[in-house]
Design a protein around this motif. Structure first.
Motif, PDB file in Angstrom:
ATOM      1  N   TYR A 111       0.840  -1.200   0.000  1.00  0.00           N
ATOM      2  CA  TYR A 111       0.000   0.000   0.000  1.00  0.00           C
ATOM      3  C   TYR A 111       0.876   1.252   0.000  1.00  0.00           C
ATOM      4  N   SER A 112       0.375   2.321  -0.586  1.00  0.00           N
ATOM      5  CA  SER A 112       1.108   3.583  -0.587  1.00  0.00           C
ATOM      6  C   SER A 112       0.903   4.299   0.737  1.00  0.00           C
ATOM      7  N   LEU A 113       1.767   5.288   1.019  1.00  0.00           N
ATOM      8  CA  LEU A 113       1.620   6.057   2.255  1.00  0.00           C
ATOM      9  C   LEU A 113       0.279   6.783   2.275  1.00  0.00           C
ATOM     10  N   SER A 114      -0.183   7.254   1.137  1.00  0.00           N
ATOM     11  CA  SER A 114      -1.496   7.908   1.080  1.00  0.00           C
ATOM     12  C   SER A 114      -2.605   6.947   1.494  1.00  0.00           C
ATOM     13  N   GLN A 115      -2.548   5.724   0.979  1.00  0.00           N
ATOM     14  CA  GLN A 115      -3.565   4.724   1.319  1.00  0.00           C
ATOM     15  C   GLN A 115      -3.492   4.338   2.789  1.00  0.00           C
ATOM     16  N   VAL A 116      -2.279   4.222   3.302  1.00  0.00           N
ATOM     17  CA  VAL A 116      -2.110   3.878   4.715  1.00  0.00           C
ATOM     18  C   VAL A 116      -2.659   4.991   5.594  1.00  0.00           C
ATOM     19  N   THR A 117      -2.345   6.243   5.247  1.00  0.00           N
ATOM     20  CA  THR A 117      -2.816   7.385   6.039  1.00  0.00           C
ATOM     21  C   THR A 117      -4.334   7.441   6.050  1.00  0.00           C
ATOM     22  N   GLU A 118      -4.934   7.194   4.904  1.00  0.00           N
ATOM     23  CA  GLU A 118      -6.402   7.169   4.829  1.00  0.00           C
ATOM     24  C   GLU A 118      -6.967   6.071   5.728  1.00  0.00           C
ATOM     25  N   ALA A 119      -6.327   4.919   5.722  1.00  0.00           N
ATOM     26  CA  ALA A 119      -6.808   3.810   6.551  1.00  0.00           C
ATOM     27  C   ALA A 119      -6.673   4.125   8.037  1.00  0.00           C
ATOM     28  N   LEU A 120      -5.560   4.721   8.438  1.00  0.00           N
ATOM     29  CA  LEU A 120      -5.369   5.079   9.842  1.00  0.00           C
ATOM     30  C   LEU A 120      -6.397   6.116  10.287  1.00  0.00           C
ATOM     31  N   CYS A 121      -6.751   7.024   9.368  1.00  0.00           N
ATOM     32  CA  CYS A 121      -7.711   8.074   9.714  1.00  0.00           C
ATOM     33  C   CYS A 121      -9.131   7.537   9.880  1.00  0.00           C
ATOM     34  N   VAL A 122      -9.398   6.344   9.370  1.00  0.00           N
ATOM     35  CA  VAL A 122     -10.711   5.732   9.591  1.00  0.00           C
ATOM     36  C   VAL A 122     -10.949   5.557  11.081  1.00  0.00           C
ATOM     37  N   ARG A 123      -9.887   5.209  11.795  1.00  0.00           N
ATOM     38  CA  ARG A 123     -10.021   5.072  13.243  1.00  0.00           C
ATOM     39  C   ARG A 123     -10.156   6.425  13.930  1.00  0.00           C
ATOM     40  N   TRP A 124      -9.295   7.387  13.540  1.00  0.00           N
ATOM     41  CA  TRP A 124      -9.192   8.635  14.295  1.00  0.00           C
ATOM     42  C   TRP A 124     -10.230   9.689  13.909  1.00  0.00           C
ATOM     43  N   LYS A 125     -10.772   9.597  12.717  1.00  0.00           N
ATOM     44  CA  LYS A 125     -11.808  10.534  12.283  1.00  0.00           C
ATOM     45  C   LYS A 125     -11.411  11.989  12.582  1.00  0.00           C
ATOM     46  N   PRO A 126     -10.350  12.483  11.959  1.00  0.00           N
ATOM     47  CA  PRO A 126      -9.855  13.814  12.273  1.00  0.00           C
ATOM     48  C   PRO A 126     -10.737  14.960  11.791  1.00  0.00           C
ATOM     49  N   GLY A 127     -11.737  14.662  10.978  1.00  0.00           N
ATOM     50  CA  GLY A 127     -12.616  15.722  10.503  1.00  0.00           C
ATOM     51  C   GLY A 127     -12.027  16.517   9.354  1.00  0.00           C
ATOM     52  N   VAL A 128     -10.888  16.071   8.832  1.00  0.00           N
ATOM     53  CA  VAL A 128     -10.255  16.669   7.655  1.00  0.00           C
ATOM     54  C   VAL A 128      -9.797  15.531   6.758  1.00  0.00           C
ATOM     55  N   ARG A 129      -9.514  15.870   5.516  1.00  0.00           N
ATOM     56  CA  ARG A 129      -8.877  14.910   4.625  1.00  0.00           C
ATOM     57  C   ARG A 129      -7.377  15.108   4.744  1.00  0.00           C
ATOM     58  N   LEU A 130      -6.698  14.105   5.251  1.00  0.00           N
ATOM     59  CA  LEU A 130      -5.257  14.215   5.503  1.00  0.00           C
ATOM     60  C   LEU A 130      -4.482  13.507   4.407  1.00  0.00           C
ATOM     61  N   LEU A 131      -3.649  14.287   3.702  1.00  0.00           N
ATOM     62  CA  LEU A 131      -2.817  13.747   2.623  1.00  0.00           C
ATOM     63  C   LEU A 131      -1.350  13.955   2.958  1.00  0.00           C
ATOM     64  N   PRO A 132      -0.519  12.928   2.814  1.00  0.00           N
ATOM     65  CA  PRO A 132       0.925  13.181   2.891  1.00  0.00           C
ATOM     66  C   PRO A 132       1.338  14.008   1.682  1.00  0.00           C
ATOM     67  N   MET A 133       2.400  14.801   1.831  1.00  0.00           N
ATOM     68  CA  MET A 133       2.836  15.629   0.697  1.00  0.00           C
ATOM     69  C   MET A 133       3.296  14.769  -0.472  1.00  0.00           C
ATOM     70  N   SER A 134       3.830  13.584  -0.164  1.00  0.00           N
ATOM     71  CA  SER A 134       4.322  12.677  -1.196  1.00  0.00           C
ATOM     72  C   SER A 134       4.290  11.251  -0.666  1.00  0.00           C
ATOM     73  N   ASP A 135       4.107  10.295  -1.579  1.00  0.00           N
ATOM     74  CA  ASP A 135       4.233   8.886  -1.210  1.00  0.00           C
ATOM     75  C   ASP A 135       5.685   8.434  -1.276  1.00  0.00           C
ATOM     76  N   ASP A 136       6.538   9.263  -1.857  1.00  0.00           N
ATOM     77  CA  ASP A 136       7.953   8.929  -1.986  1.00  0.00           C
ATOM     78  C   ASP A 136       8.703   9.281  -0.697  1.00  0.00           C
ATOM     79  N   ARG A 137       9.829   8.609  -0.504  1.00  0.00           N
ATOM     80  CA  ARG A 137      10.615   8.840   0.713  1.00  0.00           C
ATOM     81  C   ARG A 137      11.371  10.161   0.619  1.00  0.00           C
ATOM     82  N   VAL A 138      11.097  11.048   1.563  1.00  0.00           N
ATOM     83  CA  VAL A 138      11.794  12.326   1.691  1.00  0.00           C
ATOM     84  C   VAL A 138      12.201  12.471   3.151  1.00  0.00           C
ATOM     85  N   GLU A 139      13.449  12.826   3.389  1.00  0.00           N
ATOM     86  CA  GLU A 139      13.912  13.009   4.768  1.00  0.00           C
ATOM     87  C   GLU A 139      14.715  14.301   4.865  1.00  0.00           C
TER      88      GLU A 139
END
Length: 319
Positions: A111-139
């Motif tokens: 799964y991509s980081l975007s898909q994982v973040t969406e799945a985690l937010c199902v539990r937390w219900k932050p009331g916003v749509r949370l998107l990572p800036m990129s699915d690629d590794r940036v440090e």
């Protein structure tokens, strides 16, 4: 109203909690979260800013710290220490470990980081749509010189272990130049009615998001007004050590200097604290509409007032 915010961790999360309180249930908030703070430890993918946004907006944050989980326990960390496995300077509680385990398992499964973040937010219900800036590794890495010589360290080591006590000589978002915006990021910016830059760190939070090719250009080209809020009050960061990384990129730690560094080609409006009212004229001389309002996020209602002021300024400068 479709609102898009670029955000880092604690400051961004607390502002967004106020923004959520300031708008109506029909309004949509999309948050593009910084992933430059991400780090791999204990074999796990850790996303500090995404998690802080998710926990804060979902009601699970440790309020006093501003990071980590409430009612946390530390059994795993204690056992890791017994095995001699570190680093000890980066604390992960037991509840927090669970989030990183789920994320890492899903990433390993493809799964991509975007898909994982969406799945985690199902539990937390932050009331916003949370998107990572990129699915690629940036440090984000920081160049320093200490007793070990000149070297680059991960931003987490610089911030958490070294407490920014050593001067930052350069800030490098490793991998950003080849990264791509995550799915939905550019579309959200193009369709936004308002774009906000919360009082997050302008270098290693918002600056890292803007370093991903296409995002700065999309913000600058967006038909929506772009309004930022100063993270600097009275010549000092409200929280953290933003002055250390601002110095590394040659920007003075003042509300005026940060606004002018973003530039009129990127932002249309800028809010400074009433303590910095004297800087309003200089910011406006740089082609950016500026207002002085209280910017201390003392509670949710005070933060909501900040958000209302940002939205009001956006209406005044609407293109």
């Amino acid at each position: 109203m479709r609102i898009v915010a670029l955000a880092g961790g604690i400051g961004g999360a607390r502002f967004l909690r106020g923004l959520r309180a300031a708008v109506g249930p029909q309004d949509e908030i999309t948050v593009i979260g910084n992933t430059g703070d991400d780090i791999h430890l204990y074999g796990l993918k850790i996303c500090p800013d995404l998690d802080t946004l998710m926990y804060t907006l979902g009601g699970g944050i440790h309020e006093e710290q501003g990071w980590g989980r409430t009612d946390e326990t530390w059994s795993i960390k204690a056992e890791m220490k017994e095995y001699g496995v570190g680093p000890e300077w980066f604390g992960l509680g037991d509840r927090d470990f669970a989030t990183h385990l789920v994320r890492s398992q899903m990433l390993t499964a493809g799964y991509s980081l975007s898909q994982v973040t969406e799945a985690l937010c199902v539990r937390w219900k932050p009331g916003v749509r949370l998107l990572p800036m990129s699915d690629d590794r940036v440090e984000t890495h920081v160049r320093i010189t200490d007793e070990q010589g000149t070297r680059a360290v991960h931003f987490q080591e610089y911030w958490v272990r070294l407490h920014a006590a050593v001067d930052a000589e350069a800030i490098v978002a490793v991998g950003a130049d080849t990264a791509k915006p995550a799915p939905g990021v550019l579309e959200a910016l193009a369709e936004a009615d308002v774009i906000l830059l919360p009082p997050s760190n302008p270098v290693v939070s918002i600056g890292t998001i803007l370093a991903v090719p296409g995002i700065r250009e999309a913000v600058a080209a967006a038909p929506a007004p772009v309004v930022g809020l100063s993270p600097i009050i009275g010549g000092a960061p409200v929280r953290g050590m933003a002055d250390k990384v601002l110095a590394a990129v040659g920007v003075e730690a003042t509300a005026e200097a940060v606004a002018l560094d973003y530039g009129s080609e990127l932002i249309d409006g800028w809010l400074v604290d009433t303590a910095d009212e004297a800087s309003v004229a200089a910011v406006e001389a740089g082609g950016i509409a500026c207002r002085a309002v209280p910017l201390l996020m003392t509670d949710v209602e005070a933060t909501a007032e900040m958000a209302r002021a940002a939205l009001a300024l956006a209406e005044q400068v609407r293109k």
